[in-house]
Design an enzyme around this catalytic site. Structure first.
Site, PDB file in Angstrom:
ATOM      1  N   ARG A  62       0.811  -1.217   0.000  1.00 58.37           N
ATOM      2  CA  ARG A  62       0.000   0.000   0.000  1.00 58.37           C
ATOM      3  C   ARG A  62       0.846   1.270   0.000  1.00 58.37           C
ATOM      4  NH1 ARG A  62      -1.386   0.992   5.175  1.00 58.37           N
ATOM      5  NH2 ARG A  62      -2.713  -0.802   5.486  1.00 58.37           N
ATOM      6  N   TYR A 115     -16.485  19.807 -11.238  1.00 58.97           N
ATOM      7  CA  TYR A 115     -16.983  18.433 -11.430  1.00 58.97           C
ATOM      8  C   TYR A 115     -17.937  18.101 -10.280  1.00 58.97           C
ATOM      9  CZ  TYR A 115     -16.195  13.295 -11.613  1.00 58.97           C
ATOM     10  OH  TYR A 115     -16.306  11.928 -11.663  1.00 58.97           O
ATOM     11  N   ASP A 187      -8.001  21.090 -10.856  1.00 59.51           N
ATOM     12  CA  ASP A 187      -8.320  19.834 -11.526  1.00 59.51           C
ATOM     13  C   ASP A 187      -7.879  20.009 -12.977  1.00 59.51           C
ATOM     14  OD1 ASP A 187      -9.599  17.767 -12.979  1.00 59.51           O
ATOM     15  OD2 ASP A 187     -11.197  17.607 -11.498  1.00 59.51           O
ATOM     16  N   LYS A 212      -8.956   9.155 -17.302  1.00 60.11           N
ATOM     17  CA  LYS A 212      -9.365   9.714 -18.595  1.00 60.11           C
ATOM     18  C   LYS A 212      -8.240   9.534 -19.622  1.00 60.11           C
ATOM     19  CE  LYS A 212     -12.951  10.701 -16.216  1.00 60.11           C
ATOM     20  NZ  LYS A 212     -13.247  11.906 -15.491  1.00 60.11           N
TER      21      LYS A 212
END
Ligand SMILES: *Cc1c(COP(=O)(O)O)cnc(C)c1O
Length: 398
Positions: A62, A115, A187, A212
């Protein structure tokens, strides 16, 4: 050709090479995928934290692996970041960055064009922890100075805005923020570091839904947080450990692999997107097109000043047709799929109603807003598909 990067290499070269180390991997071009939870300790002293061996150490899956480092190194190189933290999704990148720098009693300014899940996090989580979230007009520019309070810690930008594509005056806002000791986050998913370099505009932290364009094939979810300073990177990296955030190895691999072809994909998305935006502008059913790269469209001047290109996502506002007629268009597209997310090789269409979401500004347009992602299909086929959609729309209103 001017050298655009401080290190000297140009951006296409960086995308092709950064984060790969064939010399350390027996010559293999691509970095190996390390699937890991346990990483064995060399000694009891290491386990107790009393001894730190020389060189790079890994403690637990992790907390970072060569696979996460490969992706983070590539993003850092293309964005010019001091450090990058990878997480499980774009939204996780946003929320982790917010929680790192905000605490009870603080005030955060968020663009009204953000967003939607970013707004949901602000309204439903940050507010629950005593942080006051205020939305501002994306066109505010230097006027943001009037909204700053003693408790303002963070200004959150997104440019262009999701769905509505307002381009923000980023340097005007970061200038005010710096003067007031306020952190700025953007962003940068739409432009990617390929078309916008936020640190050159004074932004402190750049956030990506790598889901994306980094991934580019609609088959993985990942987020990246790029920091201009090592100090901010260290704080986010520590917060990531506290929250137990991490991205999966296969998604990290797909994201770094996707970046190798991102420049050619983006150029194609840009060219086809502009062609279709221009075509839409001439359609009688369309009120106006919202593509920052289109001359005359909202935000075009700021886009020309700050960006080096446009990707394949934009929207247009329909004239005020009834919902049932718009559904005739939307529900029967042949090539455009309807769905959330974007940035893959395929085209998408998504209807929306920004007027129902905003609070700091009013959205004056009555017709539906339609967001398009222009994929890598032949744009002539996409135009035919849209054209048939408009025929259905007009037929439905009689
Ligand atoms: C998709 C998206 C996100 C969230 O990314 P996920 O990986 O889906 O969590 C954040 N910002 C913008 C602008 C997006 O389009």
């Amino acid at each position: 050709m001017p050298k655009t990067e401080p290190g000297g290499l140009r951006r296409d070269t960086i995308l092709t090479h950064a984060g790969r180390h064939p010399d350390e991997n027996r010559g293999f071009v691509n970095p190996p995928v390390y699937h890991a939870s346990t990483i064995l300790f060399p000694s009891m002293a290491f386990a107790l934290g009393e001894e730190v061996p020389e060189g790079k150490v890994y403690r637990y899956g992790r907390l970072g692996t060569p696979t996460s480092e490969s992706f983070e190194e590539a993003v850092a190189a293309i964005e010019g970041a001091a450090g990058v933290v990878s997480v499980s999704s774009g939204l996780a990148a946003i929320t982790l960055t917010m929680t790192t720098f905000l605490k009870a009693g603080d005030h955060v300014l968020v663009t009204d064009s953000a967003y939607r899940p970013t707004r949901n996090f602000g309204n439903q989580v940050l507010s629950r922890y005593g942080i006051s979230v205020e939305y501002y007009d994306p066109a505010i520019g230097a006027g943001i100075a009037d909204l700053i309070r003693d408790t303002t810690r963070v200004i959150y930008l997104e440019s262009p805005g999701s769905m509505t594509f307002e381009v923000q005056d980023v340097p005007a806002i970061t200038e005010v923020a710096r003067r007031n000791g306020i952190l700025t986050m953007i962003d940068n998913t739409w432009a990617t570091p390929y078309f916008l370099r936020p640190f050159d505009l004074g932004v402190d932290i750049s956030i990506h839904a790598g889901t994306k364009y980094f991934v580019g094939h609609s088959d993985a979810m990942i987020g990246a947080i790029s920091c201009a300073s090592r100090e901010h990177y260290d704080r986010i990296k520590a917060e990531q450990g506290l929250f137990g955030q991490c991205a999966g190895p296969d998604d990290l691999y797909l994201a770094q692999r996707g970046m190798r072809t991102m420049s050619v994909r983006l150029k194609q998305h840009q060219e086809a997107g502009l062609m279709i935006a221009d075509w839409l502008q001439g359609r009688e059913e369309v009120d106006h097109v919202r593509h920052p790269g289109l001359p005359g469209a909202p935000g075009h001047d700021l886009w020309t000043r700050d960006f080096t290109g446009a990707t394949g996502l934009f929207s247009f506002v329909l004239k005020d047709y009834p919902k049932a007629a718009v559904a005739e268009m939307m529900d029967h597209m042949d090539l455009f799929g309807m769905g959330a997310s974007w940035g893959g090789y395929e085209s998408l269409i998504l209807p929306g109603r920004p007027d129902k979401i905003r609070t700091a500004t009013t959205w004056p347009h009555k017709g539906f807003t339609v967001r398009l992602h222009i994929g890598l299909e032949d744009p002539a086929d996409l135009i035919d598909d849209l054209s048939r959609g408009f025929d259905r729309l007009r037929a439905a209103v009689g």
